[in-house]
Design a protein around this motif. Structure first.
Motif, PDB file in Angstrom:
ATOM      1  N   SER A 610       0.835  -1.202   0.000  1.00 29.54           N
ATOM      2  CA  SER A 610       0.000   0.000   0.000  1.00 29.54           C
ATOM      3  C   SER A 610       0.867   1.249   0.000  1.00 29.54           C
ATOM      4  O   SER A 610       1.795   1.382   0.779  1.00 29.54           O
ATOM      5  N   GLN A 611       0.572   2.197  -0.909  1.00 28.88           N
ATOM      6  CA  GLN A 611       1.332   3.451  -0.963  1.00 28.88           C
ATOM      7  C   GLN A 611       1.204   4.213   0.352  1.00 28.88           C
ATOM      8  O   GLN A 611       2.162   4.785   0.853  1.00 28.88           O
ATOM      9  N   SER A 612       0.015   4.187   0.945  1.00 26.05           N
ATOM     10  CA  SER A 612      -0.187   4.932   2.181  1.00 26.05           C
ATOM     11  C   SER A 612       0.654   4.365   3.311  1.00 26.05           C
ATOM     12  O   SER A 612       1.149   5.086   4.163  1.00 26.05           O
ATOM     13  N   GLY A 620       2.680  -1.241  12.037  1.00 21.05           N
ATOM     14  CA  GLY A 620       3.511  -2.420  11.871  1.00 21.05           C
ATOM     15  C   GLY A 620       3.721  -2.736  10.402  1.00 21.05           C
ATOM     16  O   GLY A 620       2.998  -2.266   9.527  1.00 21.05           O
ATOM     17  N   VAL A 621       4.730  -3.554  10.142  1.00 19.46           N
ATOM     18  CA  VAL A 621       5.036  -3.950   8.772  1.00 19.46           C
ATOM     19  C   VAL A 621       3.917  -4.828   8.225  1.00 19.46           C
ATOM     20  O   VAL A 621       3.428  -5.729   8.898  1.00 19.46           O
ATOM     21  N   GLY A 622       3.499  -4.539   7.000  1.00 14.16           N
ATOM     22  CA  GLY A 622       2.514  -5.384   6.332  1.00 14.16           C
ATOM     23  C   GLY A 622       1.069  -5.037   6.615  1.00 14.16           C
ATOM     24  O   GLY A 622       0.166  -5.676   6.077  1.00 14.16           O
ATOM     25  N   ILE A 623       0.808  -4.026   7.458  1.00 10.94           N
ATOM     26  CA  ILE A 623      -0.578  -3.650   7.757  1.00 10.94           C
ATOM     27  C   ILE A 623      -1.140  -2.849   6.583  1.00 10.94           C
ATOM     28  O   ILE A 623      -0.547  -1.859   6.154  1.00 10.94           O
ATOM     29  N   ALA A 624      -2.278  -3.282   6.060  1.00  9.26           N
ATOM     30  CA  ALA A 624      -2.917  -2.572   4.949  1.00  9.26           C
ATOM     31  C   ALA A 624      -3.470  -1.242   5.448  1.00  9.26           C
ATOM     32  O   ALA A 624      -4.093  -1.178   6.509  1.00  9.26           O
ATOM     33  N   THR A 625      -3.221  -0.174   4.698  1.00  8.80           N
ATOM     34  CA  THR A 625      -3.725   1.145   5.078  1.00  8.80           C
ATOM     35  C   THR A 625      -4.363   1.824   3.879  1.00  8.80           C
ATOM     36  O   THR A 625      -4.069   1.508   2.728  1.00  8.80           O
ATOM     37  N   LYS A 647     -10.123  -4.540   7.014  1.00  2.47           N
ATOM     38  CA  LYS A 647      -9.626  -3.576   6.026  1.00  2.47           C
ATOM     39  C   LYS A 647      -8.332  -2.907   6.469  1.00  2.47           C
ATOM     40  O   LYS A 647      -7.878  -1.967   5.847  1.00  2.47           O
ATOM     41  N   GLY A 648      -7.721  -3.362   7.556  1.00  8.74           N
ATOM     42  CA  GLY A 648      -6.495  -2.742   8.039  1.00  8.74           C
ATOM     43  C   GLY A 648      -6.771  -1.450   8.774  1.00  8.74           C
ATOM     44  O   GLY A 648      -7.666  -1.384   9.618  1.00  8.74           O
ATOM     45  N   VAL A 649      -6.026  -0.406   8.434  1.00  9.81           N
ATOM     46  CA  VAL A 649      -6.133   0.885   9.119  1.00  9.81           C
ATOM     47  C   VAL A 649      -6.500   1.973   8.109  1.00  9.81           C
ATOM     48  O   VAL A 649      -5.905   2.067   7.041  1.00  9.81           O
ATOM     49  N   ARG A 668     -10.083   1.394  18.912  1.00  6.07           N
ATOM     50  CA  ARG A 668      -9.846   1.288  17.474  1.00  6.07           C
ATOM     51  C   ARG A 668      -8.945   2.411  16.946  1.00  6.07           C
ATOM     52  O   ARG A 668      -8.495   2.356  15.811  1.00  6.07           O
ATOM     53  N   PHE A 669      -8.701   3.421  17.787  1.00  2.00           N
ATOM     54  CA  PHE A 669      -7.828   4.517  17.359  1.00  2.00           C
ATOM     55  C   PHE A 669      -6.362   4.133  17.555  1.00  2.00           C
ATOM     56  O   PHE A 669      -6.003   3.483  18.537  1.00  2.00           O
ATOM     57  N   ILE A 670      -5.514   4.554  16.625  1.00  2.00           N
ATOM     58  CA  ILE A 670      -4.080   4.285  16.712  1.00  2.00           C
ATOM     59  C   ILE A 670      -3.324   5.557  16.336  1.00  2.00           C
ATOM     60  O   ILE A 670      -3.689   6.244  15.375  1.00  2.00           O
TER      61      ILE A 670
END
Length: 765
Positions: A610-612, A620-625, A647-649, A668-670
């Motif tokens: 993901s570009q974002s 973390g590494v690999g988390i879809a955003t 859907k990740g973050v 759910r907030f990060i």
């Protein structure tokens, strides 16, 4: 882009356009310093004229006209003879065959040292333009820390170059010079109190960087001027009469319009359109004494309603550059109901406000030349004087910054000053940029206090370290022995000094991690081969591996630049494997997503990144955003991540209205932030989309005006929808493509100055 500059303001340093000449310069110096060594100035001119012989300016004039013009500007400040000599000779080392030794022999060490300080660095051919700029600025800071006259000469040099900038043919070069002037030289002029220089530099640079906005603002000012041609004279007489009634007869009242750049900045800062500006006119009262300042203020506040929040007392709490004045905003009597800004100061305060540090070099008839030279490096310019404390802050940033680019960026943060004034528990005044936090305050007190800060009290109450300080706050910093800076502080500090110190600690901490990881990896590799991997062995291969020390070798392995096997093979070449696997021809390497048969199996397809995720820190590494479509965050926005099921973050702006729907699930907030280093290194330059709500008059030309304004600001309109149309106005949603938040704010201001636009706001969700 217009090919000619706007006319110079009436209060310009040089009121007349003249052809500089040495005779005119000598007469000018003699008018304020009858004891000046004019023969020495003539000698400097002869040397400069000879050295620059055959060189031409962009306008075709002989190059010597530039040094004479710079020296004439310095004479306008009534500067000492040494400064005049430096003005004439400032380009000789850089552009001619004259050496530093030549200048020392003919004019002495002081002149030679000042010329060297003004001279740009050479031998930077292999560096980028930004690195050249940073290295040259680094040299300037070191030179002006020894003698502030280096900066005064440099500003005079830049001022003349800006006045003749319209002769430069290339648009990109004009804009690069203007951007450098806006980012560095105008703030430096402000820091030493030279307001006239700062204002002129900003207005010329603004005309080059934002020509459409500059032309629009000037057109509107001309229109208002035509409607009330005599209004400034009327108000000036009214204020003079008011002071006379209060017993103040010796009062000099002058009125003026705000400059185009000042108006543009105010529109951006207050988030308003041109029509909403209430104080386009400003009036200045020069009174005999400090007490008279407050008497005049009382008379004005007694006669007119004061505008709330507009009163500032810079006499009792001067700015960091020594500026002193009373500022207030009032509404005049009916039927005019005109809102104006009023500044009240003494003649001495006014001299400092206009010419700053330079005013203290002004020739005084009761001083001998030796006394003036002695004053140059003492008194107000003494090491402990708070008016030049910011120079020491720049030197600390210089020490803490790892690279020239980083120093330049941190310095820009330090120079921009919209100030708040806070106090230590013992009553010491600390001036900080607006938006500063207790961490910024701690580093302003002392670097060690900042490093060991663990908490803070503001006005007796414990507050978070990211709390924004306000004028008059009393701040108590709590420290702990062994305390260290937190990397998270870098996200919210606003001063360059704090950011440089925190980043230095983070870099040192990261380096130690690399050293430890590299040491372990190398030891393991040697152990597996049964070979000696002592430091003595490693020292023997440093040159081959292009490392300066064993510690640097550990870092290179720890961060992945070198593999541990490479180190073993360099130490023991006989352990290298006999054969190597055949390499793929680069032109025939398989695309990801396709399979390549290599006997043992197929290479799996690579997962799309993901570009974002690549430009967001805190995940973390690999988390879809993904970026939220409701608020459309762009770099520079304050952001927050929301964990979405399957859907990740999703990244939202902190002001997004849709965040309220997640309030019942705070888990759910990060906390996330932009990775600006990764953004700067992006190869993909795809712009970001922001949505604006525009209220404008219901006229066909408005839509064309918006798209043209966007294009001239370097953005583009990608979507446009009229959501509400009435007889006299309409509301439009506009999607624009921009590079970052700074670009968006510039585009919004371009919309606001456009004819027919009444309101522009960014959609929050």
């Amino acid at each position: 882009m217009p090919e000619t500059l706007p006319p110079v303001e009436k209060k310009s340093l040089e009121n007349n356009i003249f052809k500089p000449s040495i005779s005119g310069l000598l007469r000018r110096v003699e008018t304020y310093d009858p004891h000046a060594n004019l023969k020495l100035i003539e000698d400097a001119y002869d040397l400069a004229a000879s050295a620059h012989n055959g060189q031409l300016r962009d306008n075709g004039d002989a190059y010597i006209t530039h040094p004479i013009a710079v020296a004439s500007i310095l004479a306008g400040f009534r500067m000492d003879v040494t400064s005049i000599l430096v003005g004439l000779l400032h380009d000789t080392i850089e552009d001619t065959g004259i050496t530093l030794a030549d200048l020392q022999n003919r004019f002495g060490e002081d002149v030679a040292a000042l010329v060297d300080g003004v001279t740009k660095l050479t031998r930077l051919e292999l560096q980028s333009d930004r690195t050249k700029q940073a290295e040259n600025f680094r040299k300037l800071v070191l030179a002006m820390s020894r003698d502030i006259r280096v900066l005064i000469v440099k500003l005079a040099d830049r001022l003349h170059n800006m006045r003749t900038l319209h002769y430069v043919q290339r648009l990109d070069r004009r804009q690069r010079i203007s951007r450098e002037t806006m980012d560095i030289y105008a703030p430096l002029a402000e820091r030493i109190g030279m307001d006239r220089v700062k204002t002129e530099l900003q207005n010329i640079a603004f005309a080059q960087l934002e020509p459409e906005a500059d032309a629009t603002i000037r057109a509107r000012l001309n229109f208002l001027r035509g409607q009330g041609a005599d209004v400034i004279d009327q108000i000036s007489k009214e204020l003079t009469s008011l002071c006379a009634e209060a017993g103040l007869d010796d009062v000099d009242v002058t009125g003026r319009e705000k400059s185009p750049f000042s108006i543009w900045e105010k529109m951006k800062r207050r988030n308003i359109a041109f029509e909403q500006l209430s104080d386009i006119m400003a009036f200045r009262l020069i009174v005999p004494t400090r007490d008279a300042c407050y008497m005049a203020l009382g008379a004005i506040h007694g006669a007119y309603p004061m505008i709330a929040g507009r009163f500032k007392d810079y006499i009792s709490t001067p700015k960091a550059n020594g500026y002193q004045s009373l500022h207030t905003g009032v509404t005049l009597r009916s039927p005019r109901n005109q809102k104006i800004e009023v500044q009240i100061r003494t003649r001495e305060m006014h001299d400092w406000a206009e010419d700053g540090v330079a005013s203290h070099w002004a020739y005084k008839e009761d001083m001998t030349p030796n006394e003036r030279e002695t004053m140059a490096l003492s008194g107000i310019f003494g090491k402990n004087n708070r008016k030049l404390r910011w120079v020491q802050d720049l030197l600390e940033i210089l020490e803490d910054s790892e690279a020239p680019d980083e120093f330049l960026e941190n310095t820009k943060l330090e120079l921009y000053q919209d100030q708040v004034f806070c106090f230590t528990p013992k009553g010491q005044l600390i001036s900080l940029p607006r938006g500063a936090t207790p961490i910024d305050f701690a580093y302003a007190v002392h670097s060690q206090v900042g490093d060991t800060c663990v908490g803070a009290k503001v006005n007796g109450r414990l507050i978070p370290l990211r709390h924004e300080l306000q004028n008059g706050d009393q701040v108590e910093i709590m420290t702990a022995r062994g305390g260290t800076p937190s990397p998270s502080w870098e996200r919210f500090v606003v001063t360059g000094k704090a950011r440089a110190r925190i980043r230095r600690f983070v870099v040192a901490q990261q380096r130690q991690v690399y050293i430890d990881n590299g040491r372990v990896a190398i030891a393991k590799a040697f152990r597996q081969e049964g070979a000696d991997g002592s430091e003595k062995v490693l020292e023997g291969i440093l040159k081959e591996l292009r490392q300066a020390s064993v510690e640097d070798l550990y870092v290179a392995v720890g961060n992945g630049q070198l593999g541990p096997k490479d180190v073993v093979n360099a130490a023991y070449p006989e352990l290298k494997p006999a054969g190597r696997a055949p390499r793929l021809v680069p032109g025939l390497s398989p695309r990801f997503g396709q399979s390549l048969l290599l006997g043992a199996g197929n290479i799996p397809a690579r997962k799309k990144t993901s570009q974002s995720n690549q430009i967001i820190k805190g995940l973390g590494v690999g988390i879809a955003t993904s970026f939220a479509g409701c608020c459309r965050p762009i770099p520079g926005d304050s952001i927050v991540g929301v964990i979405a099921q399957s859907k990740g973050v999703t990244i939202h702006r902190k002001g997004c209205q849709n965040l309220a729907s997640f309030s019942e699930n705070p888990e759910r907030f990060i906390e996330v932030d932009w990775d600006y280093d990764a953004i700067a290194k992006r190869v993909d330059t795809t712009p970001y989309t922001a949505r604006l709500s525009v209220v404008a008059t219901n006229e066909p030309a408005v839509l064309a005006t918006l798209t043209n304004a966007a294009a001239k600001s370097g953005g583009s309109v990608v979507n446009l929808k009229i959501v509400n149309r009435q007889l006299d106005f309409m509301e439009i949603l506009v999607d624009v493509e921009v590079k970052d938040l700074k670009h968006l704010l510039s585009l919004i201001t371009s919309f606001r100055v456009a004819v027919g636009v009444m309101q522009v706001e960014r959609v929050k969700g």
